[in-house]
Design an enzyme around this catalytic site. Structure first.
Site, PDB file in Angstrom:
ATOM      1  N   PHE A  64       0.852  -1.209   0.000  1.00  0.00           N
ATOM      2  CA  PHE A  64       0.000   0.000   0.000  1.00  0.00           C
ATOM      3  C   PHE A  64       0.879   1.247   0.000  1.00  0.00           C
ATOM      4  O   PHE A  64       0.613   2.210  -0.710  1.00  0.00           O
ATOM      5  CB  PHE A  64      -0.919   0.015   1.232  1.00  0.00           C
ATOM      6  CG  PHE A  64      -2.109  -0.882   1.122  1.00  0.00           C
ATOM      7  CD1 PHE A  64      -3.126  -0.611   0.213  1.00  0.00           C
ATOM      8  CD2 PHE A  64      -2.244  -2.007   1.922  1.00  0.00           C
ATOM      9  CE1 PHE A  64      -4.243  -1.436   0.109  1.00  0.00           C
ATOM     10  CE2 PHE A  64      -3.346  -2.839   1.824  1.00  0.00           C
ATOM     11  CZ  PHE A  64      -4.355  -2.554   0.919  1.00  0.00           C
TER      12      PHE A  64
ATOM     13  N   GLU B 278     -10.975 -10.906  12.350  1.00  0.00           N
ATOM     14  CA  GLU B 278     -10.076 -11.381  11.285  1.00  0.00           C
ATOM     15  C   GLU B 278      -8.802 -11.872  11.981  1.00  0.00           C
ATOM     16  O   GLU B 278      -7.742 -11.256  11.892  1.00  0.00           O
ATOM     17  CB  GLU B 278      -9.769 -10.248  10.302  1.00  0.00           C
ATOM     18  CG  GLU B 278      -8.961 -10.697   9.081  1.00  0.00           C
ATOM     19  CD  GLU B 278      -8.556  -9.530   8.175  1.00  0.00           C
ATOM     20  OE1 GLU B 278      -8.841  -8.369   8.516  1.00  0.00           O
ATOM     21  OE2 GLU B 278      -7.943  -9.795   7.120  1.00  0.00           O
TER      22      GLU B 278
ATOM     23  N   HIS C 214     -14.936 -10.324   7.341  1.00  0.00           N
ATOM     24  CA  HIS C 214     -14.200 -11.564   7.683  1.00  0.00           C
ATOM     25  C   HIS C 214     -14.897 -12.426   8.738  1.00  0.00           C
ATOM     26  O   HIS C 214     -15.308 -13.534   8.449  1.00  0.00           O
ATOM     27  CB  HIS C 214     -12.750 -11.267   8.084  1.00  0.00           C
ATOM     28  CG  HIS C 214     -11.947 -10.630   6.989  1.00  0.00           C
ATOM     29  ND1 HIS C 214     -11.614 -11.311   5.857  1.00  0.00           N
ATOM     30  CD2 HIS C 214     -11.465  -9.368   6.840  1.00  0.00           C
ATOM     31  CE1 HIS C 214     -10.941 -10.511   5.048  1.00  0.00           C
ATOM     32  NE2 HIS C 214     -10.839  -9.332   5.612  1.00  0.00           N
TER      33      HIS C 214
ATOM     34  N   ASP D 115      -8.360  -7.681  -1.527  1.00  0.00           N
ATOM     35  CA  ASP D 115      -7.266  -6.940  -2.167  1.00  0.00           C
ATOM     36  C   ASP D 115      -6.691  -7.747  -3.324  1.00  0.00           C
ATOM     37  O   ASP D 115      -5.543  -8.199  -3.270  1.00  0.00           O
ATOM     38  CB  ASP D 115      -6.156  -6.653  -1.139  1.00  0.00           C
ATOM     39  CG  ASP D 115      -6.697  -5.975   0.110  1.00  0.00           C
ATOM     40  OD1 ASP D 115      -6.920  -4.755   0.079  1.00  0.00           O
ATOM     41  OD2 ASP D 115      -6.933  -6.687   1.103  1.00  0.00           O
TER      42      ASP D 115
ATOM     43  N   GLY E 113      -7.108  -2.222   8.877  1.00  0.00           N
ATOM     44  CA  GLY E 113      -5.746  -2.486   9.352  1.00  0.00           C
ATOM     45  C   GLY E 113      -5.740  -3.765  10.180  1.00  0.00           C
ATOM     46  O   GLY E 113      -6.792  -4.249  10.578  1.00  0.00           O
TER      47      GLY E 113
ATOM     48  N   HIS F  44     -14.994  -4.555  10.100  1.00  0.00           N
ATOM     49  CA  HIS F  44     -14.082  -5.688  10.167  1.00  0.00           C
ATOM     50  C   HIS F  44     -14.120  -6.178  11.615  1.00  0.00           C
ATOM     51  O   HIS F  44     -14.027  -5.364  12.543  1.00  0.00           O
ATOM     52  CB  HIS F  44     -12.644  -5.248   9.888  1.00  0.00           C
ATOM     53  CG  HIS F  44     -12.274  -5.139   8.444  1.00  0.00           C
ATOM     54  ND1 HIS F  44     -12.747  -4.154   7.623  1.00  0.00           N
ATOM     55  CD2 HIS F  44     -11.459  -5.914   7.670  1.00  0.00           C
ATOM     56  CE1 HIS F  44     -12.236  -4.306   6.415  1.00  0.00           C
ATOM     57  NE2 HIS F  44     -11.454  -5.368   6.408  1.00  0.00           N
TER      58      HIS F  44
END
Lengths: 498, 498
Positions: free
Chosen positions: A193, A338, A363, A421, A308, A335
């Site tokens: 990134f 995860e 997730h 991604d 993140g 999120h």
């Protein structure tokens, strides 16, 4: 009088052999009826298509049982991508109208190949800092002499190996084995990134990037997208910088351009998703920003999330007070979980996400370890966004057959498929993740009903306003029927072989 | 009048921030109260010991979150055994009275080291067939000239590398990486049985072997054992062979010898567990055999099972008719669902095991993917025998954190710990598997209550007759209290440091 021998006792009831088989059948059917997709009723044509699908699925699946080393979902994606592309099941999945993509991040949405090709854009500068490539179009940045900025074009021409270096820094695929652990792969992940974001955030490039990303998804039969973005600073060559609000407007502009050129594309919405490694002060600012974004683009901004690495970031519980101020028009799509650290703060994010009223969970890898959370997820109709290949490459699970989403689907938890991604693991669109879901995670017996449900769920659980959602579902339904008709015709004509 | 701002809405009820934290606490506690071990109430001394335990556990666990590559349960056991042995948590677990071993196979119960030492027994012959070592004491076998039989002692003296070959054939630890897939590792696994079984089945050796195996377990604080055995043919040097009934008698004799020398040892029982790769005719014979075994040794023979790789063996459903004839005094304790092929016949064994009235399930690796089966397992109080290291070495799951037993324990499913075949993965006793269960599979928050429950379960769910079970539990309880007292004293005296 016929004496029937008691062969077995089920809850104190004497069972004959005939009873046994009946009870077995009933139990298996009762369980199947809880599975995700079991409520889908296939029409006659769909049943024919399903027979074809199950023929190719079971051939591939059962070859795996005989030779497990050849079963693609049990191996690292990088090693099997080419084989996946040759699979008949994959070919089938590519043709399915897949609805929407609900879990994808703004600067990693494009395929690796397309992003790589875009590095041939004129005026792109490169330099190396601590072994990592930096890329930018910004003259105000390249004037900074702390790095030896050169035009990438010139570097490529002067040095044959430069291109190789560039390619290696756009992927998580390591030539020599894998990463040491999840923290190492996440560090590499964040480095990519760092490499590409300054390139992508050049306004004209960003517009083209978003357009191309939507195009690749569109070509993969994905007609709606929710883009999660941190809203990094967008710039012009001359140094002008855009605010977060203006940047959202640039995304919106790119989406409108794409829609204009592709009238059957439903559209794209935006989920503001800044970094979770933040202070409460910063989160307060995020919340103000998302509220302002919503006021400015009420039709475009739909959700809020924090992103993140959860294991090393701040847990949601740190921000309960601040998050209460997100405007009611903005849906939370956190999120959460995860992680495979059962009982750690990242895992407990699942509790907070649900209690904070999240509409979906990103997730939810740890959810199955929490029966009450899983029950709440199901009862409150919260969809879990599963990104199979991401979870494997980012080292949560090596073998898709051990992915917990299988157990969630068995319980009828609403699930959607995301690609997270795709750039970094070399996929394009949603088909690769659908393939892993269908072949690796779901039951051997999961069929067309599951695929249909996963596609439909991606619109049902989207953050589209009800009216737009109805239209999207209608359009998807038409596309689905068209897909069934043409596949049916092929099957009947025996163009597709078993 | 105090106006409380609605921060969140839980099931349509307006929540203030204070409400939020209360609801969060309640939800987490409700879920914890379902966990295996949550019903154990620790007395004051146990609480002190638990504080010590959680101190060393969390130090080790959280070091893993910081440096995941160093977290032992996430790595292949062969690579971390030495580190496990240095863990304070492992040291603690070794000292716990662990109750009984309910899942272990007759010819792989001993530690690798001890088995290796036993190959120095006089009169052991060896030869090599297709690269595999064969071992026997039988003169009738060594007279067979198809193989070049020599005394192992002579081979060792004449060739330095022979010993290395022998060692390599008693373990699944490959020096150069791992096996290609689960079928390959199972093939190697079965080859080891082929190598050692003819050695072990020499009557005097067998008696010593069983005695030593019980001794190692006893030294690891395991006071009761249920031995699963196929009852291979036992022989004398002169060629005399024993029937299955006589062989069971030899096991019983060895157990009695051990009990005589160790009066506080509860004892051992026998589960007849022949190979599942069988015809219905063969299973009919098995059933006759186990019924006869029970008539002959009613105090010793307690259960029936079928063994061998489920994926490639025959499913239980093939034998429903035959299995109905197992005498009512014999409990069924079937291996079922030792697979990650979700929906395959091996996975469906879970349905049949439960419907056939199994008292326990061996492995049940696939159970979590079947919510109704999981519910039946819990409702019918069927214990699942979890063998963590076996599941990893035999390639079902790479990282213990993804082992499905965590999700079973979260649902309060009764679980016991087994070591399956410790010889082949280089463990001794039950402590290694307890360690993986506690550190890798259970929640970060699982504490002494879980360890106590796992130990107690191993007697509660044993096939001991009620009277013997009561005595066993009483003895275990006394040993537990003694363990707590001495550990408490050490903690209070600060002999154990945090």
């Amino acid at each position: 009088m016929l004496l029937v021998k008691c062969l077995y006792f089920a809850t104190l009831v004497c069972l004959s052999l005939a009873d046994y088989w009946l009870e077995r059948k009933t139990l298996i059917e009762d369980e199947s009826s809880q599975m995700l997709g079991s409520d889908v009723v296939l029409n006659a044509r769909e049943q024919v298509v399903n027979n074809y699908l199950m023929g190719i699925k079971l051939a591939e699946y059962d070859a795996g049982i005989s030779e497990p080393a050849k079963f693609l979902p049990s191996r690292l994606f990088f090693d099997v991508r080419a084989s996946v592309e040759k699979s008949k099941v994959f070919e089938f999945i590519r043709a399915i109208p897949k609805g929407g993509l609900l879990h994808g991040h703004e600067t990693a949405m494009l395929s690796f190949e397309r992003l790589y090709n875009m590095t041939y854009e004129k005026g792109l500068y490169a330099c190396i800092v601590d072994g990592r490539l930096k890329l930018t179009f910004s003259h105000s940045q390249t004037r900074n002499q702390s790095c030896d900025w050169k035009l990438l074009e010139d570097l490529r021409n002067s040095n044959d190996t430069y291109d190789q270096l560039l390619r290696s820094q756009l992927t998580l695929h390591l030539a020599d084995g894998g990463y040491n652990d999840i923290n190492a792969v996440w560090s590499a992940f964040q480095n990519i990134f760092g490499t590409i974001t300054p390139m992508i955030m050049y306004r004209p490039f960003l517009v083209k990037y978003v357009y191309e990303a939507l195009k690749e998804l569109y070509e993969d039969k994905v007609n709606y997208v929710e883009i999660r973005g941190v809203l990094s600073t967008v710039y012009e060559i001359n140094g002008k910088e855009y605010s977060e609000i203006e940047t959202a407007g640039i995304y919106r502009f790119a989406v409108e351009e794409f829609k204009r050129d592709h009238p059957d594309f439903i559209g794209a919405k935006f989920i503001y998703a800044p970094m979770r490694m933040a202070t409460t002060e910063e989160v307060k600012k995020y919340v103000n920003t998302v509220n302002e974004l919503k006021r400015t683009y009420p039709d475009f901004i739909v959700g809020f999330d924090l992103v993140g690495q959860e294991d090393l970031g701040q847990p949601l519980s740190n921000f309960v007070n601040e998050l209460g101020n997100v405007s009611s028009g903005i849906d939370l799509v956190f999120h959460a979980g995860e992680t495979n650290w059962y009982g750690a703060s990242s895992d407990l994010n699942l509790f907070d996400a649900v209690l904070l009223g999240t509409k979906r969970i990103g997730h939810g890898f740890g959810a199955i370890k929490h029966p009450l959370v899983t029950k709440l997820i199901k009862d409150r109709n919260i969809a879990v966004e599963i990104c199979p290949i991401s979870n494997q490459v980012l080292m949560l699970v090596a073998d898709m057959r051990n992915h917990p989403a299988g157990s969630l689907m068995a319980r009828g938890v609403p699930v959607v498929v995301g690609n997270d991604d795709p750039t970094f693991w070399g996929t394009k669109g949603l088909s690769y993740d659908f393939y892993m879901m269908f072949m690796g995670i779901a039951s051997r017996n999961a069929d067309l009903r599951l695929l249909k449900k996963l596609a439909e769920n991606s619109l049902t659980y989207s953050l589209l306003p009800e009216e737009e959602k109805a239209i999207a579902l209608e359009k998807w339904n038409a596309a689905w029927n068209q897909f069934i008709d043409s596949t049916y015709a092929n099957v009947v004509r025996n163009v597709m072989y078993f």
